[in-house]
Design a protein around this motif. Structure first.
Motif, mmCIF file in Angstrom:
data_model
loop_
_atom_site.group_PDB
_atom_site.id
_atom_site.type_symbol
_atom_site.label_atom_id
_atom_site.label_comp_id
_atom_site.label_asym_id
_atom_site.label_seq_id
_atom_site.Cartn_x
_atom_site.Cartn_y
_atom_site.Cartn_z
ATOM 1 N N GLY A 31 0.818 -1.335 0.246
ATOM 2 C CA GLY A 31 -0.249 -0.129 0.171
ATOM 3 C C GLY A 31 0.602 1.088 -0.341
ATOM 4 O O GLY A 31 0.382 2.126 -0.383
ATOM 5 N N ASN A 32 1.653 1.479 0.288
ATOM 6 C CA ASN A 32 3.322 2.025 0.203
ATOM 7 C C ASN A 32 4.481 2.053 -0.018
ATOM 8 O O ASN A 32 5.513 1.830 0.597
ATOM 9 C CB ASN A 32 3.089 2.922 1.669
ATOM 10 C CG ASN A 32 3.537 4.285 2.067
ATOM 11 O OD1 ASN A 32 4.118 4.886 0.822
ATOM 12 N ND2 ASN A 32 3.958 4.919 3.626
ATOM 13 N N PRO A 33 4.404 1.714 -1.508
ATOM 14 C CA PRO A 33 5.904 0.867 -2.236
ATOM 15 C C PRO A 33 7.312 2.045 -1.455
ATOM 16 O O PRO A 33 7.950 1.448 -1.957
ATOM 17 C CB PRO A 33 5.131 0.540 -3.477
ATOM 18 C CG PRO A 33 4.762 1.051 -3.712
ATOM 19 C CD PRO A 33 3.827 1.899 -2.525
ATOM 20 N N GLY A 34 6.475 3.120 -2.164
ATOM 21 C CA GLY A 34 7.261 4.125 -1.619
ATOM 22 C C GLY A 34 8.171 3.842 -0.517
ATOM 23 O O GLY A 34 9.331 5.325 -0.583
ATOM 24 N N CYS A 35 7.885 3.574 0.212
ATOM 25 C CA CYS A 35 8.599 3.532 2.180
ATOM 26 C C CYS A 35 9.710 3.119 2.425
ATOM 27 O O CYS A 35 9.339 1.497 2.532
ATOM 28 C CB CYS A 35 7.713 3.432 3.065
ATOM 29 S SG CYS A 35 8.088 4.288 4.180
ATOM 30 N N SER A 36 11.122 3.354 2.337
ATOM 31 C CA SER A 36 12.081 2.631 2.371
ATOM 32 C C SER A 36 12.074 2.218 3.809
ATOM 33 O O SER A 36 13.097 1.711 3.409
ATOM 34 C CB SER A 36 13.279 3.536 1.316
ATOM 35 O OG SER A 36 13.250 3.574 0.582
ATOM 36 N N ARG A 37 11.835 3.207 4.053
ATOM 37 C CA ARG A 37 12.004 3.333 5.780
ATOM 38 C C ARG A 37 11.130 1.531 5.976
ATOM 39 O O ARG A 37 12.187 0.710 7.086
ATOM 40 C CB ARG A 37 11.549 3.955 7.132
ATOM 41 C CG ARG A 37 11.862 4.085 8.321
ATOM 42 C CD ARG A 37 11.045 4.749 8.739
ATOM 43 N NE ARG A 37 12.353 6.373 8.488
ATOM 44 C CZ ARG A 37 11.194 7.002 9.296
ATOM 45 N NH1 ARG A 37 10.647 7.895 9.990
ATOM 46 N NH2 ARG A 37 12.718 8.305 8.894
ATOM 47 N N ARG A 38 9.796 1.587 5.696
ATOM 48 C CA ARG A 38 9.476 0.222 6.304
ATOM 49 C C ARG A 38 9.625 -1.227 5.596
ATOM 50 O O ARG A 38 9.944 -2.153 6.208
ATOM 51 C CB ARG A 38 7.569 0.438 5.643
ATOM 52 C CG ARG A 38 6.827 -0.671 5.821
ATOM 53 C CD ARG A 38 5.611 -0.839 5.978
ATOM 54 N NE ARG A 38 5.439 -1.962 7.403
ATOM 55 C CZ ARG A 38 3.954 -1.464 7.438
ATOM 56 N NH1 ARG A 38 2.865 -1.061 7.733
ATOM 57 N NH2 ARG A 38 3.824 -3.101 7.402
ATOM 58 N N THR A 39 9.846 -0.546 4.118
ATOM 59 C CA THR A 39 10.688 -1.512 2.859
ATOM 60 C C THR A 39 12.222 -2.997 4.088
ATOM 61 O O THR A 39 12.109 -3.886 4.185
ATOM 62 C CB THR A 39 11.403 -1.751 1.546
ATOM 63 O OG1 THR A 39 10.098 -1.240 1.997
ATOM 64 C CG2 THR A 39 11.721 -3.090 1.478
ATOM 65 N N ALA A 291 11.671 7.644 4.650
ATOM 66 C CA ALA A 291 10.211 7.317 4.536
ATOM 67 C C ALA A 291 9.445 8.077 4.199
ATOM 68 O O ALA A 291 9.477 9.009 3.503
ATOM 69 C CB ALA A 291 9.671 7.969 5.712
ATOM 70 N N ARG A 292 8.538 8.136 3.729
ATOM 71 C CA ARG A 292 7.318 8.176 2.986
ATOM 72 C C ARG A 292 5.589 7.957 3.746
ATOM 73 O O ARG A 292 4.663 7.668 3.596
ATOM 74 C CB ARG A 292 7.053 7.761 1.369
ATOM 75 C CG ARG A 292 6.431 7.800 0.834
ATOM 76 C CD ARG A 292 6.417 7.678 -0.290
ATOM 77 N NE ARG A 292 5.848 8.238 -1.849
ATOM 78 C CZ ARG A 292 6.382 8.974 -3.020
ATOM 79 N NH1 ARG A 292 7.174 9.694 -2.733
ATOM 80 N NH2 ARG A 292 6.160 9.720 -3.699
ATOM 81 N N TYR A 293 5.419 9.528 5.015
ATOM 82 C CA TYR A 293 4.214 9.245 5.043
ATOM 83 C C TYR A 293 3.500 10.059 4.583
ATOM 84 O O TYR A 293 2.870 11.068 4.050
ATOM 85 C CB TYR A 293 4.333 9.814 6.570
ATOM 86 C CG TYR A 293 3.374 9.984 7.803
ATOM 87 C CD1 TYR A 293 2.909 9.141 8.180
ATOM 88 C CD2 TYR A 293 2.369 10.983 7.304
ATOM 89 C CE1 TYR A 293 1.415 9.657 9.079
ATOM 90 C CE2 TYR A 293 1.448 11.456 8.043
ATOM 91 C CZ TYR A 293 0.936 10.168 8.940
ATOM 92 O OH TYR A 293 -0.287 10.659 9.828
ATOM 93 N N PHE A 294 2.297 8.738 5.079
ATOM 94 C CA PHE A 294 0.441 9.439 4.466
ATOM 95 C C PHE A 294 -0.113 9.737 5.694
ATOM 96 O O PHE A 294 0.324 8.149 6.036
ATOM 97 C CB PHE A 294 0.357 8.203 3.214
ATOM 98 C CG PHE A 294 1.325 8.839 2.008
ATOM 99 C CD1 PHE A 294 1.290 9.923 1.297
ATOM 100 C CD2 PHE A 294 1.581 7.578 1.954
ATOM 101 C CE1 PHE A 294 2.087 10.297 0.365
ATOM 102 C CE2 PHE A 294 2.750 8.088 0.737
ATOM 103 C CZ PHE A 294 2.682 9.193 -0.548
ATOM 104 N N LEU A 303 5.189 2.453 13.069
ATOM 105 C CA LEU A 303 5.494 3.726 13.060
ATOM 106 C C LEU A 303 4.364 5.051 12.912
ATOM 107 O O LEU A 303 5.870 6.168 12.926
ATOM 108 C CB LEU A 303 7.107 3.594 11.920
ATOM 109 C CG LEU A 303 7.489 2.537 12.650
ATOM 110 C CD1 LEU A 303 8.425 1.694 11.276
ATOM 111 C CD2 LEU A 303 8.820 2.708 14.258
ATOM 112 N N ALA A 304 3.527 5.094 12.563
ATOM 113 C CA ALA A 304 3.078 5.804 12.335
ATOM 114 C C ALA A 304 2.730 7.417 12.946
ATOM 115 O O ALA A 304 3.210 7.681 12.433
ATOM 116 C CB ALA A 304 1.073 5.969 11.609
ATOM 117 N N PHE A 305 2.678 7.026 14.634
ATOM 118 C CA PHE A 305 3.171 8.357 15.367
ATOM 119 C C PHE A 305 4.881 8.858 14.984
ATOM 120 O O PHE A 305 4.299 10.137 14.860
ATOM 121 C CB PHE A 305 2.810 7.664 16.656
ATOM 122 C CG PHE A 305 1.207 8.243 16.656
ATOM 123 C CD1 PHE A 305 -0.265 8.511 16.810
ATOM 124 C CD2 PHE A 305 -0.078 6.592 16.293
ATOM 125 C CE1 PHE A 305 -1.332 8.102 16.371
ATOM 126 C CE2 PHE A 305 -0.894 6.263 16.572
ATOM 127 C CZ PHE A 305 -1.573 7.743 16.299
#
Ligand code: SF4
Length: 393
Positions: A31-39, A291-294, A303-305
């Motif tokens: 759902g958020n493939p651009g977020c390197s942090r999460r990957t 990160a790429r926060y939405f 890690l959203a907060f």
């Protein structure tokens, strides 16, 4: 190369045991493939929930105690008496299946070192059942593997796989109710998306894309009872979407190459499993991971907060559509500066800045007009709009 990548991911995770991917993490990642942090954090198997809590930004989502208890009770009921209820449901969908469905519980003891062997065993058992094409077999808790960002990861074995007629079907058990034959569309959509991750993993595990059909057998409680009901769900669209998004993930080696060599997110767990490492060190390390926060992160990432706090003042914090409408302008201060004409835009944002100035002018005019009509209303109807006074000729 794979060993080198494994070693780098182990170093990032540190001494803690790896957390495994599951259908939810795959769905969230795609759902958020651009977020390197999460990957990176997910591929390294870092415990995001524990990390977020330790650095002072605990996540606030997940199932309630009540929902967890209800789900566990429902799952126990399905597995009771040698999977009797599951057998009945599966034979509803496949009436030709033998009355006695074999079952194999592949749940392992808690031994992470044996993952590779366990995976090889489960892979061989399901493959043999499909190749033999005899009878029907239910595999409980099989360990599957999926390529995520160029790295094969194991998926938490929280699913059932039913082999019948030479095909392997993913069986998903969910605790949301089907009332009068209808279930909440959002819940069904999420279940279908998560099942898509499992079907892709099953296909990869079996080395055969035709072995797992594009559908899921969804089991939910019926009406307001604990009586289960089964539905065949077509997930062709979800398979295309998840596969496409998985393909868009940047390769893990590329992401790791961009990091400082000694960066790690080791929580320094003590004997009781509590983190001991200073939170400031971990925050510094996290800031190296782009990160790429939405706002959608709030419902699917631990890690959203932290990421929301970090994104304060950035257009991304206002949502995907706002960020896209603003054509990639990063900060809210820049947007306001362009709109008010106090900041000169670089050439690539000339057009966006002109539109923003137009929007700001329109907004100011609307506010002035609204203020004027408010004042007029307070003073009463104008002379022109008053009804002619009676009796005056
Ligand atoms: S919360 Fe942070 S780490 Fe998680 S997906 Fe969003 S931006 Fe990425």
């Amino acid at each position: 190369m794979q060993n080198d990548t494994d070693a780098r991911l182990r170093r990032i995770r540190g001494s803690a045991r790896p957390t495994r991917h599951n259908a939810r993490t795959i769905a969230a990642l795609t759902g958020n493939p651009g977020c390197s942090r999460r990957t990176i954090v997910d591929t390294a198997g870092v415990d995001k929930e524990k990390l977020a809590r330790h650095i002072g930004f605990p996540s606030r989502f997940g199932q309630s105690e009540f929902a967890i208890t209800r789900t566990n009770a429902f799952q126990t009921l399905l597995r009771a008496d040698d999977y009797a209820e599951l057998t009945r449901l599966l034979r509803e969908v496949f009436p030709e299946a033998p009355e006695q469905i074999q079952y194999l519980d592949l749940e392992a003891t808690d031994n992470t070192d044996a993952q590779d062997q366990r995976y090889a065993r489960d892979q061989a058992l399901i493959s043999q059942a499909i190749a033999g094409n005899t009878g029907a077999t239910l595999f409980d808790h099989p360990l599957l593997s999926l390529n995520v960002a160029g790295q094969n990861v194991y998926l938490e074995p929280e699913l059932l796989v039913f082999q019948y007629g030479g095909s392997a079907y993913v069986v998903q058990v969910r605790s949301f109710a089907v009332i009068d034959g209808q279930a909440n569309g959002e819940n069904v959509g999420q279940a279908a998306l998560q099942a898509a991750g499992y079907v892709l993993a099953l296909r990869q595990t079996l080395g055969n894309p035709d072995a797992a059909p594009p559908e899921v057998l969804l089991i939910c409680p019926k009406d307001f009872s604990n009586v289960p009901t089964i539905t065949r769900l077509d997930i062709r669209w979800q398979l295309i979407a998840v596969e496409y998004q998985l393909d868009r993930l940047t390769h893990i080696d590329t992401l790791l190459d961009a990091l400082p060599p000694h960066l790690n997110l080791d929580l320094g767990l003590d004997a009781s499993g509590n983190p001991t490492r200073p939170a400031t060190e971990l925050i510094d390390a996290l800031r190296h991971l782009p990160a790429r926060y939405f706002p959608e992160c709030l419902s699917n990432c631990d890690l959203a907060f932290f990421c929301r706090h970090e994104a304060t003042g950035h257009t991304a914090a206002l949502g995907r559509s706002v960020r896209e409408e603003l054509g990639g302008i990063e900060t809210i201060a820049e947007v306001l500066g362009f709109a008010e004409g106090t900041v000169a835009p670089p050439e690539e944002w000339d057009e966006a800045a002109a539109l923003l100035r137009g929007a700001a002018w329109l907004y100011a005019e609307s506010v002035a007009a609204a203020a004027y009509s408010g004042e007029s209303a307070a003073l009463g109807p104008s002379r022109d709009s008053r009804e002619p006074e009676r009796g005056v000729s």
